[in-house]
Design a protein around this motif. Structure first.
Motif, PDB file in Angstrom:
ATOM      1  N   ALA A   1       0.831  -1.212   0.000  1.00  0.00           N
ATOM      2  CA  ALA A   1       0.000   0.000   0.000  1.00  0.00           C
ATOM      3  C   ALA A   1       0.864   1.262   0.000  1.00  0.00           C
ATOM      4  O   ALA A   1       0.586   2.230  -0.725  1.00  0.00           O
ATOM      5  CB  ALA A   1      -0.933  -0.024   1.216  1.00  0.00           C
ATOM      6  N   GLN A   2       1.934   1.239   0.792  1.00  0.00           N
ATOM      7  CA  GLN A   2       2.796   2.421   0.882  1.00  0.00           C
ATOM      8  C   GLN A   2       3.485   2.708  -0.455  1.00  0.00           C
ATOM      9  O   GLN A   2       3.668   3.860  -0.843  1.00  0.00           O
ATOM     10  CB  GLN A   2       3.830   2.189   2.002  1.00  0.00           C
ATOM     11  CG  GLN A   2       4.664   3.409   2.330  1.00  0.00           C
ATOM     12  CD  GLN A   2       5.515   3.177   3.584  1.00  0.00           C
ATOM     13  OE1 GLN A   2       5.026   2.686   4.612  1.00  0.00           O
ATOM     14  NE2 GLN A   2       6.790   3.513   3.504  1.00  0.00           N
ATOM     15  N   THR A   3       3.861   1.647  -1.165  1.00  0.00           N
ATOM     16  CA  THR A   3       4.493   1.801  -2.480  1.00  0.00           C
ATOM     17  C   THR A   3       3.504   2.414  -3.467  1.00  0.00           C
ATOM     18  O   THR A   3       3.846   3.317  -4.247  1.00  0.00           O
ATOM     19  CB  THR A   3       4.940   0.426  -3.017  1.00  0.00           C
ATOM     20  OG1 THR A   3       5.667  -0.255  -2.000  1.00  0.00           O
ATOM     21  CG2 THR A   3       5.790   0.573  -4.261  1.00  0.00           C
ATOM     22  N   LEU A   4       2.262   1.918  -3.430  1.00  0.00           N
ATOM     23  CA  LEU A   4       1.241   2.434  -4.347  1.00  0.00           C
ATOM     24  C   LEU A   4       0.956   3.901  -4.056  1.00  0.00           C
ATOM     25  O   LEU A   4       0.715   4.687  -4.983  1.00  0.00           O
ATOM     26  CB  LEU A   4      -0.036   1.590  -4.242  1.00  0.00           C
ATOM     27  CG  LEU A   4       0.119   0.115  -4.647  1.00  0.00           C
ATOM     28  CD1 LEU A   4      -1.208  -0.616  -4.484  1.00  0.00           C
ATOM     29  CD2 LEU A   4       0.630  -0.029  -6.071  1.00  0.00           C
ATOM     30  N   ASP A   5       0.997   4.283  -2.777  1.00  0.00           N
ATOM     31  CA  ASP A   5       0.801   5.694  -2.418  1.00  0.00           C
ATOM     32  C   ASP A   5       1.892   6.566  -3.055  1.00  0.00           C
ATOM     33  O   ASP A   5       1.613   7.651  -3.571  1.00  0.00           O
ATOM     34  CB  ASP A   5       0.835   5.886  -0.895  1.00  0.00           C
ATOM     35  CG  ASP A   5      -0.451   5.418  -0.227  1.00  0.00           C
ATOM     36  OD1 ASP A   5      -1.451   5.206  -0.951  1.00  0.00           O
ATOM     37  OD2 ASP A   5      -0.448   5.249   1.004  1.00  0.00           O
ATOM     38  N   VAL A   6       3.135   6.100  -2.989  1.00  0.00           N
ATOM     39  CA  VAL A   6       4.238   6.877  -3.571  1.00  0.00           C
ATOM     40  C   VAL A   6       4.074   6.949  -5.090  1.00  0.00           C
ATOM     41  O   VAL A   6       4.258   8.004  -5.702  1.00  0.00           O
ATOM     42  CB  VAL A   6       5.607   6.286  -3.184  1.00  0.00           C
ATOM     43  CG1 VAL A   6       6.742   7.040  -3.876  1.00  0.00           C
ATOM     44  CG2 VAL A   6       5.808   6.324  -1.671  1.00  0.00           C
ATOM     45  N   ALA A   7       3.690   5.833  -5.705  1.00  0.00           N
ATOM     46  CA  ALA A   7       3.495   5.809  -7.162  1.00  0.00           C
ATOM     47  C   ALA A   7       2.392   6.785  -7.570  1.00  0.00           C
ATOM     48  O   ALA A   7       2.517   7.513  -8.565  1.00  0.00           O
ATOM     49  CB  ALA A   7       3.146   4.395  -7.623  1.00  0.00           C
ATOM     50  N   ARG A   8       1.316   6.809  -6.779  1.00  0.00           N
ATOM     51  CA  ARG A   8       0.201   7.720  -7.064  1.00  0.00           C
ATOM     52  C   ARG A   8       0.673   9.172  -6.962  1.00  0.00           C
ATOM     53  O   ARG A   8       0.395  10.008  -7.824  1.00  0.00           O
ATOM     54  CB  ARG A   8      -0.939   7.455  -6.084  1.00  0.00           C
ATOM     55  CG  ARG A   8      -2.236   8.191  -6.412  1.00  0.00           C
ATOM     56  CD  ARG A   8      -3.321   7.914  -5.390  1.00  0.00           C
ATOM     57  NE  ARG A   8      -3.809   6.553  -5.415  1.00  0.00           N
ATOM     58  CZ  ARG A   8      -3.606   5.634  -4.471  1.00  0.00           C
ATOM     59  NH1 ARG A   8      -2.908   5.919  -3.400  1.00  0.00           N
ATOM     60  NH2 ARG A   8      -4.104   4.430  -4.591  1.00  0.00           N
ATOM     61  N   THR A   9       1.427   9.471  -5.911  1.00  0.00           N
ATOM     62  CA  THR A   9       1.950  10.830  -5.717  1.00  0.00           C
ATOM     63  C   THR A   9       2.860  11.235  -6.874  1.00  0.00           C
ATOM     64  O   THR A   9       2.784  12.362  -7.378  1.00  0.00           O
ATOM     65  CB  THR A   9       2.726  10.913  -4.386  1.00  0.00           C
ATOM     66  OG1 THR A   9       1.829  10.559  -3.336  1.00  0.00           O
ATOM     67  CG2 THR A   9       3.281  12.298  -4.142  1.00  0.00           C
ATOM     68  N   LEU A  10       3.708  10.305  -7.298  1.00  0.00           N
ATOM     69  CA  LEU A  10       4.611  10.578  -8.428  1.00  0.00           C
ATOM     70  C   LEU A  10       3.810  10.939  -9.664  1.00  0.00           C
ATOM     71  O   LEU A  10       4.098  11.922 -10.344  1.00  0.00           O
ATOM     72  CB  LEU A  10       5.396   9.299  -8.770  1.00  0.00           C
ATOM     73  CG  LEU A  10       6.722   9.005  -8.116  1.00  0.00           C
ATOM     74  CD1 LEU A  10       7.253   7.684  -8.669  1.00  0.00           C
ATOM     75  CD2 LEU A  10       7.709  10.122  -8.378  1.00  0.00           C
ATOM     76  N   PHE A  11       2.794  10.127  -9.947  1.00  0.00           N
ATOM     77  CA  PHE A  11       2.010  10.342 -11.165  1.00  0.00           C
ATOM     78  C   PHE A  11       1.240  11.654 -11.101  1.00  0.00           C
ATOM     79  O   PHE A  11       1.130  12.379 -12.090  1.00  0.00           O
ATOM     80  CB  PHE A  11       1.065   9.158 -11.408  1.00  0.00           C
ATOM     81  CG  PHE A  11       0.474   9.177 -12.779  1.00  0.00           C
ATOM     82  CD1 PHE A  11       1.238   8.793 -13.873  1.00  0.00           C
ATOM     83  CD2 PHE A  11      -0.812   9.620 -12.998  1.00  0.00           C
ATOM     84  CE1 PHE A  11       0.725   8.842 -15.154  1.00  0.00           C
ATOM     85  CE2 PHE A  11      -1.339   9.675 -14.279  1.00  0.00           C
ATOM     86  CZ  PHE A  11      -0.572   9.279 -15.360  1.00  0.00           C
ATOM     87  N   GLN A  12       0.720  11.964  -9.905  1.00  0.00           N
ATOM     88  CA  GLN A  12      -0.091  13.173  -9.747  1.00  0.00           C
ATOM     89  C   GLN A  12       0.734  14.449  -9.830  1.00  0.00           C
ATOM     90  O   GLN A  12       0.175  15.542  -9.905  1.00  0.00           O
ATOM     91  CB  GLN A  12      -0.876  13.112  -8.429  1.00  0.00           C
ATOM     92  CG  GLN A  12      -2.046  12.134  -8.524  1.00  0.00           C
ATOM     93  CD  GLN A  12      -2.755  11.932  -7.198  1.00  0.00           C
ATOM     94  OE1 GLN A  12      -2.238  12.307  -6.142  1.00  0.00           O
ATOM     95  NE2 GLN A  12      -3.927  11.318  -7.249  1.00  0.00           N
ATOM     96  N   ALA A  13       2.056  14.313  -9.803  1.00  0.00           N
ATOM     97  CA  ALA A  13       2.910  15.499  -9.952  1.00  0.00           C
ATOM     98  C   ALA A  13       2.794  16.091 -11.358  1.00  0.00           C
ATOM     99  O   ALA A  13       3.174  17.232 -11.595  1.00  0.00           O
ATOM    100  CB  ALA A  13       4.361  15.140  -9.649  1.00  0.00           C
ATOM    101  N   PHE A  14       2.269  15.297 -12.289  1.00  0.00           N
ATOM    102  CA  PHE A  14       2.163  15.741 -13.684  1.00  0.00           C
ATOM    103  C   PHE A  14       0.727  16.104 -14.015  1.00  0.00           C
ATOM    104  O   PHE A  14      -0.207  15.468 -13.541  1.00  0.00           O
ATOM    105  CB  PHE A  14       2.651  14.634 -14.624  1.00  0.00           C
ATOM    106  CG  PHE A  14       4.078  14.252 -14.373  1.00  0.00           C
ATOM    107  CD1 PHE A  14       5.116  14.978 -14.937  1.00  0.00           C
ATOM    108  CD2 PHE A  14       4.387  13.192 -13.529  1.00  0.00           C
ATOM    109  CE1 PHE A  14       6.436  14.637 -14.679  1.00  0.00           C
ATOM    110  CE2 PHE A  14       5.710  12.844 -13.270  1.00  0.00           C
ATOM    111  CZ  PHE A  14       6.731  13.575 -13.841  1.00  0.00           C
TER     112      PHE A  14
END
Ligand SMILES: [Zn+2]
Ligand SMILES: [Zn+2]
Length: 248
Positions: free
Chosen positions: A91-104
């Motif tokens: 879950a924590q990894t997916l949160d980071v991935a989501r944050t990364l993607f939302q930066a764009f």
């Protein structure tokens, strides 16, 4: 089962190696594990069709494993992908991935496929994904952030296991139990972080694996290290960058 080593390097590695990531192919389904670099370019380099990508597994949040995630999604979209992309990981990894993607800003990316996030539990032998031909399970390994090692088993009984980033861990012995191939990291021994080739070989021997392929390789590999590992487990080799490997 076939797998393709898209990258075999540690975060810092020899010039010809990129970060460790691979694709497993079973019954024409492609599953990508990690994307710390340009995974789609590497898929093309080994002759894989990115439109056949069925799922992405993100093992942990370190940049050398997921920093290429937004690029992967952008490229899949540009390649014409419209169906949703299932993404699995802690879950924590997916949160980071989501944050990364939302930066764009992607508001104007018409038809951008949905990313369907499926959290993987950190308990031993947790379910990741099950298809008609393939069962994937995960266990937490010994690394500073929540990190999963993986076991792929097909309906013919062929088994591929992956340590992911980890210090020598009994969880990997279980994941790799009687595996046809164990892919194990060999960055160098650091307590509760990484393993040496020798430690990876001990794990392969304890697991009763048939073949050990070392990845997450640091620069300037020494043949002495391989020789030492082979004292613990004879069938040890360094992973070949962009190599393809058949099981069974
Ligand atoms: Zn890591
Ligand atoms: Zn790593």
């Amino acid at each position: 089962m076939t797998f393709y080593l898209l990258g075999t390097g540690a975060a810092v590695s020899d010039p010809h190696r990129t970060t460790t990531m691979f694709v497993v192919e079973e019954a024409e389904r492609l599953i990508l594990v990690d994307c710390g670099g340009d995974a789609l370019q590497r898929m093309l380099a080994v002759g894989l069709d990115p439109s056949k990508l069925d799922a992405v597994i993100l093992t942990h949040e370190h940049p050398d494993h997921i920093s290429g995630y937004p690029l992967l999604i952008e490229k899949l979209w540009l390649f014409g992908r419209r169906r949703p992309i299932p993404v699995y990981g802690p879950a924590q990894t997916l949160d980071v991935a989501r944050t990364l993607f939302q930066a764009f800003s992607t508001d104007r990316w018409d038809g951008l496929p949905d990313r369907i996030h499926n959290p993987v539990a950190l308990e031993p032998d947790s379910d990741v994904l099950k298809t008609e031909h393939l069962t994937i399970t995960a266990s937490q390994v010994d690394h500073p952030v929540p990190t999963i090692g993986l076991r792929f088993e097909n309906s013919a009984g062929e088994v591929l296991a992956y340590s992911c980033d980890t210090a020598k861990s009994p969880a990997v012995v279980e994941l790799g139990r009687n595996a046809d191939v164990l892919i194990h990291e060999a960055t160098g021994s650091i307590a509760h972080v990484h393993s040496s080739p020798e430690e990876a070989a001990e794990t392969a021997a304890e697991a009763g694996a048939k073949r050990l392929i070392l990845v997450h390789l640091p620069p300037a590999l020494a043949e002495d290290d391989l020789a030492d590992a082979r004292k613990n487990f004879e069938q040890t080799e360094y992973g070949e960058e962009l190599g393809s490997y058949g099981i069974g």
